[in-house]
Design a protein around this motif. Structure first.
Motif, mmCIF file in Angstrom:
data_model
loop_
_atom_site.group_PDB
_atom_site.id
_atom_site.type_symbol
_atom_site.label_atom_id
_atom_site.label_comp_id
_atom_site.label_asym_id
_atom_site.label_seq_id
_atom_site.Cartn_x
_atom_site.Cartn_y
_atom_site.Cartn_z
ATOM 1 N N SER A 76 -16.479 98.494 -16.910
ATOM 2 C CA SER A 76 -17.453 97.476 -16.514
ATOM 3 C C SER A 76 -17.514 97.338 -14.998
ATOM 4 O O SER A 76 -18.571 97.041 -14.447
ATOM 5 C CB SER A 76 -17.168 96.125 -17.174
ATOM 6 O OG SER A 76 -15.818 95.914 -17.361
ATOM 7 N N ARG A 106 -20.979 97.774 -12.996
ATOM 8 C CA ARG A 106 -21.593 96.812 -12.093
ATOM 9 C C ARG A 106 -21.980 97.451 -10.775
ATOM 10 O O ARG A 106 -23.048 97.189 -10.219
ATOM 11 C CB ARG A 106 -20.640 95.644 -11.854
ATOM 12 C CG ARG A 106 -21.175 94.348 -12.349
ATOM 13 C CD ARG A 106 -20.071 93.331 -12.383
ATOM 14 N NE ARG A 106 -19.275 93.512 -13.562
ATOM 15 C CZ ARG A 106 -19.231 92.611 -14.524
ATOM 16 N NH1 ARG A 106 -19.898 91.504 -14.423
ATOM 17 N NH2 ARG A 106 -18.500 92.820 -15.579
ATOM 18 N N GLN A 107 -21.090 98.342 -10.293
ATOM 19 C CA GLN A 107 -21.433 99.019 -9.041
ATOM 20 C C GLN A 107 -22.737 99.792 -9.187
ATOM 21 O O GLN A 107 -23.637 99.723 -8.346
ATOM 22 C CB GLN A 107 -20.318 100.008 -8.664
ATOM 23 C CG GLN A 107 -19.087 99.367 -8.138
ATOM 24 C CD GLN A 107 -17.990 100.408 -7.944
ATOM 25 O OE1 GLN A 107 -18.016 101.458 -8.558
ATOM 26 N NE2 GLN A 107 -17.030 100.092 -7.102
ATOM 27 N N LEU A 140 -25.107 99.357 -11.282
ATOM 28 C CA LEU A 140 -26.226 98.432 -11.420
ATOM 29 C C LEU A 140 -26.796 98.070 -10.064
ATOM 30 O O LEU A 140 -27.997 98.152 -9.806
ATOM 31 C CB LEU A 140 -25.727 97.160 -12.112
ATOM 32 C CG LEU A 140 -26.380 96.795 -13.420
ATOM 33 C CD1 LEU A 140 -26.401 97.979 -14.329
ATOM 34 C CD2 LEU A 140 -25.608 95.662 -14.050
ATOM 35 N N LYS A 141 -25.856 97.669 -9.161
ATOM 36 C CA LYS A 141 -26.329 97.257 -7.836
ATOM 37 C C LYS A 141 -27.081 98.379 -7.153
ATOM 38 O O LYS A 141 -28.173 98.216 -6.623
ATOM 39 C CB LYS A 141 -25.112 96.859 -6.976
ATOM 40 C CG LYS A 141 -24.749 95.424 -7.083
ATOM 41 C CD LYS A 141 -23.888 94.987 -5.921
ATOM 42 C CE LYS A 141 -22.828 94.015 -6.406
ATOM 43 N NZ LYS A 141 -21.559 94.169 -5.771
ATOM 44 N N PHE A 171 -27.107 92.257 -15.979
ATOM 45 C CA PHE A 171 -26.620 91.659 -14.758
ATOM 46 C C PHE A 171 -26.641 90.146 -14.864
ATOM 47 O O PHE A 171 -25.707 89.448 -14.499
ATOM 48 C CB PHE A 171 -27.517 92.093 -13.595
ATOM 49 C CG PHE A 171 -26.747 92.354 -12.343
ATOM 50 C CD1 PHE A 171 -27.402 92.580 -11.160
ATOM 51 C CD2 PHE A 171 -25.365 92.384 -12.341
ATOM 52 C CE1 PHE A 171 -26.704 92.843 -9.998
ATOM 53 C CE2 PHE A 171 -24.661 92.643 -11.187
ATOM 54 C CZ PHE A 171 -25.335 92.874 -10.007
ATOM 55 N N SER A 188 -24.007 89.056 -17.400
ATOM 56 C CA SER A 188 -22.637 89.078 -16.902
ATOM 57 C C SER A 188 -22.639 88.525 -15.492
ATOM 58 O O SER A 188 -21.630 88.433 -14.881
ATOM 59 C CB SER A 188 -22.097 90.500 -16.936
ATOM 60 O OG SER A 188 -22.998 91.351 -16.259
#
Lengths: 236, 123
Positions: free
Chosen positions: A23, A27-28, A30-31, B120, B123
């Motif tokens: 996860s 997230r990285q 995603l950014k 996003f 979470s």
């Protein structure tokens, strides 16, 4: 049984770590995706603009020339499989086949410079798009892997480990019960033995007492029998 | 996944395109276009006469082809076959939505970004 419990809890911890690592990476990515996509819009606009310029200077016919001159792609993507926290993710790299293509020769008649400029702009946007596609595939693959790992973690947590723990406590309870039963049985046997021993003792004591008197009487009876001596004949 | 990465690692996989004529021309200019011996192309020019069915069919075809690693699709075209695009959950080929000349890039319509924001935000 206990081995299974330790195995299950170890597996659970490890999987949790894997899920956390995934996860984080997720997230990285995603950014990065969000940033890149926004940049992409601008670059595409620039490419379109230079295209319009090229068409303007090259004439309308140029579009057809381009479409007609397509043969094998000189821009391809190669790549391999990256390994991220145990998940294999495909990875793309733009590979431009070197050498001349027919595209170099288009526009020699009119507007050649604009066209080459446009071409460069589009190649740039392709590279950006390939980078984006990379992120996207990584995203999708990680998403799936994350879901699977989370599912496993939850399954272990909520189903497997409680089940094993229940089995273990049940077995312990049974063993305790058996132990108690055994204990009780031993006690009973001991009591019985003690009772029998008591009964034997009392019997022996009674026998001795009776035996002294009984022995004398028994001897007397035997003497009588013997001294009866001349028995009268029994006549039939 | 095994067969798909075969093309990637061998010679190189292609970039497919479903867009309007101008966008396609631009990308063809950069050398992305490919026409093989059987006259099969890796792009589809979408104009006012192309039906949704044709677009959907081309999309499914490109997705099924093993030698295509990336599929670029104009956002307005993607909107026409939104359902099929959203159902595509595989990692390869990567489906990317690009703006076209007439429609500037709209992040709200992009299916991938929607999922990104969803997760996003969640979470």
């Amino acid at each position: 049984m206990k081995i299974r419990l330790t195995g299950a809890s170890k597996g659970h911890q490890l999987l949790k770590k894997k899920a956390d690592a995934l996860s984080l990476r997720f997230r990285q990515i995603l950014k990065e995706i969000i940033e890149k996509k926004e940049g992409m819009g601008d670059i595409m606009k620039a490419s379109f603009f230079s295209m319009t310029q090229a068409v303007y200077s090259g004439g309308e016919g140029i579009k057809h020339t381009i479409i007609d001159n397509v043969e094998t792609a000189s821009v391809k993507v190669t790549g391999g499989l990256d390994n991220v926290a145990g998940v294999k993710i495909p990875h793309f790299i733009t590979a431009i086949t070197p050498g001349e293509s027919k595209m170099d020769l288009i526009g020699l008649g009119r507007g050649g410079q604009q066209l080459q400029h446009c071409r460069k702009a589009y190649i740039e946007s392709i590279e950006l798009l390939v980078a984006l596609a990379n992120l996207q595939t990584a995203f999708v693959t990680l998403d799936q892997a994350l879901k699977v790992t989370n599912r496993r973690v939850n399954a272990l947590e909520n189903v497997v480990i409680p089940k094993i723990e229940n089995t273990i406590s049940y077995i312990k309870a049974e063993l305790d019960e058996l132990e108690r039963e055994e204990f009780f049985r031993l006690k009973k046997v001991q009591k019985n033995k003690a009772k029998h021993a008591e009964a034997d003792d009392t019997r022996k004591a009674a026998e001795q007492a009776a035996g002294g008197g009984g022995g004398g009487r028994g001897g007397g009876g035997a003497g009588d029998l013997l001294s009866a001596g001349q028995d009268e004949d029994v006549l039939f | 996944m095994g067969e798909k990465s075969g093309a990637l690692m061998d010679g190189g996989a292609l970039v497919a395109l479903i867009a309007d004529e101008d966008t396609i021309t631009g990308f063809l200019l950069s050398g992305v276009g490919n026409v093989d011996i059987r006259k099969k192309t890796n792009y589809l020019v979408v104009d006012s006469k192309t039906t949704t069915k044709q677009i959907e069919q081309a999309f499914k075809e490109f997705v099924a082809r093993e030698d295509i690693a990336i599929l670029l699709i104009s956002q307005n075209v993607a909107n026409m076959i939104r359902l099929t695009v959203d159902q595509h959950q595989k990692a390869v080929p990567a489906v990317l939505e690009i703006p076209s000349k007439d429609n500037p890039y709209d992040p709200n319509a992009d299916s991938l970004l929607c999922r990104v924001k969803h997760i996003f935000g969640a979470s």
